[in-house]
Write a protein that holds these residues in place. Structure first.
Motif, mmCIF file in Angstrom:
data_model
loop_
_atom_site.group_PDB
_atom_site.id
_atom_site.type_symbol
_atom_site.label_atom_id
_atom_site.label_comp_id
_atom_site.label_asym_id
_atom_site.label_seq_id
_atom_site.Cartn_x
_atom_site.Cartn_y
_atom_site.Cartn_z
ATOM 1 N N THR A 123 -11.470 2.273 -13.077
ATOM 2 C CA THR A 123 -10.647 2.072 -14.265
ATOM 3 C C THR A 123 -9.200 2.461 -14.003
ATOM 4 O O THR A 123 -8.264 1.735 -14.365
ATOM 5 N N HIS A 124 -9.018 3.602 -13.373
ATOM 6 C CA HIS A 124 -7.673 4.112 -13.083
ATOM 7 C C HIS A 124 -6.899 3.165 -12.172
ATOM 8 O O HIS A 124 -5.733 2.847 -12.422
ATOM 9 N N MET A 125 -7.548 2.705 -11.124
ATOM 10 C CA MET A 125 -6.869 1.821 -10.173
ATOM 11 C C MET A 125 -6.583 0.455 -10.787
ATOM 12 O O MET A 125 -5.565 -0.166 -10.481
ATOM 13 N N SER A 126 -7.458 -0.021 -11.657
ATOM 14 C CA SER A 126 -7.198 -1.318 -12.299
ATOM 15 C C SER A 126 -6.037 -1.216 -13.281
ATOM 16 O O SER A 126 -5.261 -2.166 -13.440
ATOM 17 N N ASN A 127 -5.890 -0.057 -13.917
ATOM 18 C CA ASN A 127 -4.801 0.130 -14.875
ATOM 19 C C ASN A 127 -3.444 0.303 -14.209
ATOM 20 O O ASN A 127 -2.421 -0.114 -14.768
ATOM 21 N N PHE A 128 -3.427 0.916 -13.042
ATOM 22 C CA PHE A 128 -2.150 1.275 -12.425
ATOM 23 C C PHE A 128 -1.952 0.655 -11.036
ATOM 24 O O PHE A 128 -1.018 -0.099 -10.813
ATOM 25 N N TRP A 129 -2.834 0.986 -10.100
ATOM 26 C CA TRP A 129 -2.660 0.506 -8.724
ATOM 27 C C TRP A 129 -2.643 -1.011 -8.672
ATOM 28 O O TRP A 129 -1.747 -1.613 -8.068
ATOM 29 N N TRP A 130 -3.630 -1.653 -9.288
ATOM 30 C CA TRP A 130 -3.739 -3.115 -9.212
ATOM 31 C C TRP A 130 -2.543 -3.790 -9.873
ATOM 32 O O TRP A 130 -1.953 -4.718 -9.319
ATOM 33 N N LYS A 131 -2.167 -3.313 -11.049
ATOM 34 C CA LYS A 131 -1.054 -3.938 -11.766
ATOM 35 C C LYS A 131 0.270 -3.696 -11.053
ATOM 36 O O LYS A 131 1.131 -4.574 -11.038
ATOM 37 N N TYR A 132 0.417 -2.527 -10.464
ATOM 38 C CA TYR A 132 1.650 -2.230 -9.741
ATOM 39 C C TYR A 132 1.820 -3.144 -8.531
ATOM 40 O O TYR A 132 2.920 -3.611 -8.235
ATOM 41 N N HIS A 133 0.731 -3.410 -7.837
ATOM 42 C CA HIS A 133 0.790 -4.218 -6.620
ATOM 43 C C HIS A 133 0.699 -5.720 -6.893
ATOM 44 O O HIS A 133 0.868 -6.515 -5.966
ATOM 45 N N ASN A 134 0.422 -6.100 -8.122
ATOM 46 C CA ASN A 134 0.266 -7.516 -8.442
ATOM 47 C C ASN A 134 1.160 -7.938 -9.605
ATOM 48 O O ASN A 134 0.790 -8.787 -10.417
ATOM 49 N N ASP A 135 2.353 -7.341 -9.639
ATOM 50 C CA ASP A 135 3.381 -7.703 -10.624
ATOM 51 C C ASP A 135 2.870 -7.632 -12.053
ATOM 52 O O ASP A 135 3.196 -8.470 -12.893
#
Length: 257
Positions: A123-135
């Motif tokens: 959940t944490h990575m989808s909210n922040f890491w994924w969105k940060y790296h995928n605009d």
């Protein structure tokens, strides 16, 4: 089969791998918390966004981050295997120091605690890491007058900028970066997510109280001279300070930001 392969495939070998990966993740938690404390700076996210860019673009840190992802996966897989094997053999978790009710409870429920944390990580990575790296986050511009230290903030709309830019122009420091700070603000307007984060940090607390000292026992570093230090760090640093530090962030943004 060589002795080393036999060791790694044995129950002890699996616990050794869990111990090493677990202690590596403990070190990461300290560093991650120190960096994320910049969320509390009264600078509209400037320091945090600068930090986020550094952490995702500095090559040595990027290499370590891959080791981190591998450690999470390996730790989770081996934890699952050890839990299944222990339940087949006897309904007892791995060894703990005696005399602690919290440790006994966490020992019996490490599988549940680990599952909660695994869901949290995704959940944490989808909210922040994924969105940060995928605009998935907007861009922001900070203009700081170096003489007065006053900063003006402007949200950059659309695809006006797609990269990190930092320079000084006529005694004005200009920073244009992805606005992960705003994504944090937006995410923690959802009280369900805030509640889930706090519950997950409670799970992290029990997981670390048991796991930290168990790792030292498995590695044979449980001499009675050092056991009180390990117990103190396991409870007060990893079981109390770190989980409270992380839990304070969603609470702060939900109620005060």
């Amino acid at each position: 089969m060589s002795k080393s392969k036999h060791l790694l495939s044995s129950s002890l070998g699996k616990k050794l791998i869990m111990s090493f990966t677990g202690l590596f993740l403990c070190i990461f938690l300290i560093i991650h918390l120190i960096g994320n404390l910049q969320l509390f700076y009264n600078d509209q996210g400037k320091a945090f966004n600068d930090y986020a860019h550094f952490m995702t673009h500095f090559i040595p840190i990027r290499i370590v981050s891959y080791l981190l992802y591998i450690s999470i996966v390996v730790h989770a897989i081996y934890a699952l295997v050890v839990t299944i094997n222990n339940r087949k053999a006897r309904p007892v978790g791995y060894a703990v120091f005696q005399g602690s009710a919290n440790s006994a409870w966490s020992s019996r429920n490490m599988g549940i605690l680990g599952t909660v944390l695994l869901v949290f990580i995704v959940t944490h990575m989808s909210n922040f890491w994924w969105k940060y790296h995928n605009d998935g986050v907007p861009y922001v511009e900070y203009r700081t007058d170096l003489a007065t230290q006053e900063t003006t903030v402007t949200e950059l709309i659309g695809d006006e900028y797609t990269d990190y830019i930092k320079y000084v122009d006529n005694d004005v420091e200009v920073l244009k970066a992805k606005d992960l700070y705003k994504q944090v603000q937006f995410t923690f307007t959802n009280w369900l997510l805030v509640a889930f984060y706090v519950i997950s940090m409670a799970a992290l607390s029990f997981h670390l109280i048991h796991g930290f000292k168990s790792a030292f026992q498995t590695l044979g570093w449980d001499h009675r001279k050092y056991a009180p230090i390990v117990r103190f760090l396991g409870i007060w640093l990893f079981g109390v300070a770190i989980p409270i530090g992380f839990a304070s962030m969603p609470i702060y943004f939900y109620f005060f930001n």
